[in-house]
Scaffold this active site. Sequence first.
Site, short mmCIF file in Angstrom:
data_model
loop_
_atom_site.label_atom_id
_atom_site.label_comp_id
_atom_site.label_asym_id
_atom_site.label_seq_id
_atom_site.Cartn_x
_atom_site.Cartn_y
_atom_site.Cartn_z
N GLY A 87 49.66 2.85 -5.89
CA GLY A 87 49.98 2.58 -7.28
C GLY A 87 50.89 1.41 -7.58
N TRP A 113 50.23 -1.84 -7.79
CA TRP A 113 49.65 -2.78 -8.75
C TRP A 113 49.66 -2.17 -10.15
CZ3 TRP A 113 45.09 -6.49 -7.26
CH2 TRP A 113 45.46 -7.25 -6.15
N ASP A 144 41.03 5.69 -7.98
CA ASP A 144 41.12 5.61 -6.51
C ASP A 144 40.64 6.94 -5.91
OD1 ASP A 144 42.97 3.56 -4.47
OD2 ASP A 144 42.21 5.45 -3.65
N ASP A 200 35.54 8.29 -6.66
CA ASP A 200 34.86 7.17 -6.02
C ASP A 200 34.27 6.25 -7.08
OD1 ASP A 200 33.05 5.53 -4.68
OD2 ASP A 200 32.54 7.09 -3.22
N LYS A 227 40.00 -8.45 -4.17
CA LYS A 227 40.29 -8.70 -2.75
C LYS A 227 38.98 -8.82 -1.97
CE LYS A 227 42.36 -5.45 -0.08
NZ LYS A 227 43.63 -4.80 0.27
C1 LIG Z 1 45.11 -1.49 -0.12
S1 LIG Z 1 44.88 0.00 -1.01
C2 LIG Z 1 45.35 -0.46 -2.65
C3 LIG Z 1 46.82 -0.65 -2.85
C4 LIG Z 1 47.20 -0.72 -4.31
N1 LIG Z 1 46.73 -1.96 -4.93
C5 LIG Z 1 48.70 -0.65 -4.51
O1 LIG Z 1 49.28 -1.70 -4.85
O2 LIG Z 1 49.30 0.41 -4.35
C6 LIG Z 1 43.13 0.13 -1.12
C7 LIG Z 1 42.65 1.36 -1.87
O3 LIG Z 1 41.24 1.26 -2.11
C8 LIG Z 1 40.77 2.60 -2.27
N2 LIG Z 1 39.30 2.69 -2.24
C9 LIG Z 1 38.49 2.34 -1.23
N3 LIG Z 1 37.20 2.63 -1.54
C10 LIG Z 1 37.21 3.18 -2.78
C11 LIG Z 1 36.19 3.70 -3.64
N4 LIG Z 1 34.91 3.69 -3.27
N5 LIG Z 1 36.54 4.20 -4.84
C12 LIG Z 1 37.85 4.21 -5.21
N6 LIG Z 1 38.87 3.73 -4.45
C13 LIG Z 1 38.55 3.22 -3.24
C14 LIG Z 1 41.45 3.32 -1.10
O4 LIG Z 1 41.46 4.71 -1.30
C15 LIG Z 1 42.84 2.68 -1.10
O5 LIG Z 1 43.79 3.49 -1.74
#
Ligand SMILES: C[S@@+](CC[C@H](N)C(=O)[O-])C[C@H]1O[C@@H](n2cnc3c(N)ncnc32)[C@H](O)[C@@H]1O
Length: 204
Positions: free
Chosen positions: A52, A54, A72, A92, A154
């Site tokens: 969280g 961002w 997420d 998802d 990203k």
């Molecule tokens: C690097 S983290 C994000 C960090 C976040 N921006 C922060 O600042 O706290 C990447 C996130 O992408 C989520 N993610 C990956 N595939 C996903 C999907 N299909 N649907 C939703 N979230 C997904 C993961 O669960 C993970 O929490």
Amino acid sequence: MMSQRSRPDHWTVKARKMGYPARSVFKLQEIQEKWSPMTRGEPVLDVGAAPGSWTLYALKTLGRGARVTAVDLKPLNISPPETGELRFRQGDVFTQEAAEFLAEGGPYGCVLSDAAPATSGNRLVDSRKSYDLVMRVIDLAQEHLAIGGNLVVKIFQGGDEQEVRERIKGLFAESKTFKPKAVRSESMETYIIGRHFTGSAGTG
Ligand SMILES: C[S@@+](CC[C@H](N)C(=O)[O-])C[C@H]1O[C@@H](n2cnc3c(N)ncnc32)[C@H](O)[C@@H]1O
């Protein structure tokens, strides 16, 4: 003994002191200071938002009246300020349910995605998953961004990033690739910033 990678680094310690759960906040901060993808008064969509940082940064930056929709697979771990509105759905981003939830919060002035799939160790499988996720985010941006809106997504270098870049180029007046200082030097991740969504069909 903690490994080099698991020991909290300078950025992680600093983020926690500032009330953010992850060091990734500094990546968005740098992007915002350089390219201003988020604008006061315009709703933000944050894809792959957990834990969280961002989302919290967006709420704080946009201040009173901020509206952030986040999704997420995992839960958020933040205390959002009362000055803004946070809508969160654990789910998802590929599902219809998430798509409907996201649609309700739009149209957006900015779509952010720091999403990254869980890795399997198989390079081919991982880069395919990452590509599918980025393309899904661009589909959502194409559907829910207001004309003139911005995108931050990203990507991982070494996959089909050229195709992703070309698609973003076709949808925005301007696009940039940017690697913030807070990205670990050994990391393959980088960010593409699309500015001023034109609403063109692109290749999607
Ligand atoms: C690097 S983290 C994000 C960090 C976040 N921006 C922060 O600042 O706290 C990447 C996130 O992408 C989520 N993610 C990956 N595939 C996903 C999907 N299909 N649907 C939703 N979230 C997904 C993961 O669960 C993970 O929490």
